[in-house]
Design an enzyme around this catalytic site. Structure first.
Site, short mmCIF file in Angstrom:
data_model
loop_
_atom_site.label_atom_id
_atom_site.label_comp_id
_atom_site.label_asym_id
_atom_site.label_seq_id
_atom_site.Cartn_x
_atom_site.Cartn_y
_atom_site.Cartn_z
N LYS A 115 -30.27 -17.80 25.63
CA LYS A 115 -31.21 -17.66 24.50
C LYS A 115 -30.50 -17.98 23.18
O LYS A 115 -31.12 -18.51 22.27
CB LYS A 115 -31.81 -16.25 24.45
CG LYS A 115 -32.62 -15.90 25.68
CD LYS A 115 -34.11 -15.84 25.40
CE LYS A 115 -34.85 -15.95 26.73
NZ LYS A 115 -36.24 -15.65 26.75
N LYS A 197 -35.19 -22.70 36.30
CA LYS A 197 -36.29 -21.81 36.73
C LYS A 197 -37.56 -22.08 35.92
O LYS A 197 -37.49 -22.51 34.77
CB LYS A 197 -35.86 -20.33 36.65
CG LYS A 197 -35.96 -19.71 35.29
CD LYS A 197 -35.97 -18.19 35.34
CE LYS A 197 -36.23 -17.67 33.93
NZ LYS A 197 -36.84 -16.41 33.79
N LYS A 200 -41.91 -19.28 31.06
CA LYS A 200 -43.08 -19.39 30.19
C LYS A 200 -42.74 -19.98 28.84
O LYS A 200 -43.62 -20.42 28.12
CB LYS A 200 -43.83 -18.07 30.08
CG LYS A 200 -43.07 -16.86 29.62
CD LYS A 200 -44.05 -15.68 29.53
CE LYS A 200 -43.50 -14.39 30.07
NZ LYS A 200 -42.34 -13.85 29.36
P1 ATP Z 1 -39.16 -16.43 28.88
O1 ATP Z 1 -39.34 -17.87 29.21
O2 ATP Z 1 -39.97 -15.94 27.72
O3 ATP Z 1 -37.73 -15.99 28.83
P2 ATP Z 1 -39.75 -15.78 31.60
O4 ATP Z 1 -40.83 -16.70 32.08
O5 ATP Z 1 -38.38 -16.04 32.06
O6 ATP Z 1 -39.81 -15.63 30.06
P3 ATP Z 1 -39.79 -12.88 31.69
O7 ATP Z 1 -40.76 -12.19 30.82
O8 ATP Z 1 -38.37 -12.92 31.23
O9 ATP Z 1 -40.25 -14.35 32.03
O10 ATP Z 1 -39.84 -12.26 33.14
C1 ATP Z 1 -40.81 -11.40 33.66
C2 ATP Z 1 -40.54 -11.19 35.13
O11 ATP Z 1 -40.77 -12.40 35.87
C3 ATP Z 1 -39.09 -10.78 35.45
O12 ATP Z 1 -39.08 -9.83 36.50
C4 ATP Z 1 -38.46 -12.07 35.92
O13 ATP Z 1 -37.38 -11.84 36.78
C5 ATP Z 1 -39.62 -12.74 36.63
N1 ATP Z 1 -39.51 -14.20 36.61
C6 ATP Z 1 -39.47 -14.97 35.50
N2 ATP Z 1 -39.39 -16.28 35.84
C7 ATP Z 1 -39.38 -16.33 37.19
C8 ATP Z 1 -39.30 -17.39 38.15
N3 ATP Z 1 -39.25 -18.65 37.77
N4 ATP Z 1 -39.30 -17.08 39.47
C9 ATP Z 1 -39.37 -15.79 39.87
N5 ATP Z 1 -39.44 -14.73 39.02
C10 ATP Z 1 -39.45 -14.99 37.70
#
Ligand code: ATP
Ligand code: LTN
Length: 334
Positions: A115, A197, A200
């Site tokens: 980040k 990965k 969002k």
């Molecule tokens: P950002 O892009 O804003 O960092 P993010 O999409 O990575 O967000 P988070 O809010 O950080 O999402 O994660 C919410 C939950 O979803 C956490 O438990 C995280 O481990 C899970 N998660 C996020 N991305 C994935 C993915 N690609 N596959 C499986 N689990 C995920």
């Protein structure tokens, strides 16, 4: 234990529209575990401001996320679904835990490094101590289990270390939480770059399936998904794009990889993509319908927000008062 059950805590940031990765990696497991545990599911809006947010947008996204939790199948009467910012104990415990966390530990956090690279103009102290607030979230409710995707494992480990350190000094104050990682879907990859990965906050909208995407968009994104030139459906690291599609299919339909490979034997990527698209649309359609109904009922949602904030506040105060006493803060005079 709370009301005779073990406690589950998890949360998601209101930083964008949830992706299929969030659903298959986390939300789906939350729903599967909900009956067995006393559950707290938080919209962690305090974590969201570690990255600059437009205030009205953050408020809207947080409300949408609350509605999505419910639309995905979490019953807000049985489960405590609430905004982190409505419960003051998160910040109060985080401060105390900051004093039991070493900068050397925080320096190792890979999410912080990622980040900080992405937001080089705003590497604030909140971003740095983000894992301590997350530890406070979990420990405040004496959670036994924390269902998350694989990317959050490092944060769970630091939470366990902080809790263990505190307990070693003051006695058994905190339950040491266990992570829960689902067998399938724990790491869904980007559709455009299967080495990353699905996230969002990805700036390429074709990289992610959003839970609010309409069926045509879902199908179009899968059809455009990056695969390879092998042209055979196999599950291995040399074909990461196809592997990811199979992971999505299996998690979405609760099928084992072996069964899916049999099902797609002799078929082409086009057919696989079509089947994956259909399996995801089948999940998203009813979820979106529920989501729209919930958002339209302002009083219903407001009532949940109010009552659950009170429930969370009551549950969290027990731990907070105990911790404040342990570290030597003066007793409150009644
Ligand atoms: P950002 O892009 O804003 O960092 P993010 O999409 O990575 O967000 P988070 O809010 O950080 O999402 O994660 C919410 C939950 O979803 C956490 O438990 C995280 O481990 C899970 N998660 C996020 N991305 C994935 C993915 N690609 N596959 C499986 N689990 C995920
Ligand atoms: N850091 C998590 C969100 C999060 C969380 C938590 C998850 C904040 N507090 C407590 C589980 C338990 C993330 O970025 N996905």
């Amino acid at each position: 234990m709370l009301n005779g059950k073990k406690v589950l805590f998890s949360g998601m940031q209101a930083t964008g529209t949830l992706t299929l990765g969030n659903y298959l990696g986390a939300l789906k497991n939350w729903i599967e575990l909900a009956d067995e545990y006393e559950c707290f599911y938080s919209v962690v809006d305090m974590h969201s401001i570690t990255v600059r947010q437009e205030p009205s947008e953050l408020r809207k996204k947080a409300r949408n996320l609350m509605a999505l939790y419910i639309a995905a199948g979490l019953d807000p009467e049985d489960n405590c679904i609430y905004y982190q910012s409505h419960v003051s104990g998160h910040a109060e415990l985080a401060w105390i835990l900051n004093c039991f966390t070493y900068v050397g530990e925080l320096n190792r956090m890979t999410q912080f490094k990622d980040k900080a690279r992405k937001h080089a103009d705003n590497i604030n102290a909140g971003l740095y101590t983000y894992p301590v607030l997350m530890a406070a979230d979990i420990l405040l409710y004496q959670a036994d289990v924390v269902p998350v995707g694989i990317d959050q494992m490092q944060h769970l480990e630091i939470t366990r270390d902080i809790a263990g350190r505190f307990n070693a000094i003051y006695g058994d104050v905190f339950t040491i939480p266990e992570p829960y990682i689902g067998k399938q879907g724990a790491k869904i990859m980007s559709l455009q770059d299967p080495s990353k990965k699905m996230s969002k906050s990805d700036e390429n909208p074709n990289a992610s399936i959003y839970l609010l995407d309409d069926p045509d968009t879902v199908m179009r994104k899968f059809k455009r998904a990056v695969t390879d030139s092998e042209a055979c459906i196999a599950y291995n690291d040399e074909q990461p794009g196809v592997k990811n599609l199979l992971d999505i299919y299996c998690a979405a339909t609760n099928t084992s990889i072996d069964d899916a490979l049999k099902e797609f034997e002799g078929q082409g990527y086009g057919q696989l993509k079509e089947a994956v698209g259909e399996s995801v649309i089948a999940i998203l359609k009813p979820l979106q319908q529920r989501f729209n109904e919930i958002l339209a009922d302002k009083d219903y949602l407001d009532n949940i927000i109010k009552t659950n904030a009170e429930r969370a506040q009551t549950a969290s105060l027990k731990t907070l008062r105990k911790v404040q006493k342990k570290v030597g803060f003066p007793e409150r005079v009644r």
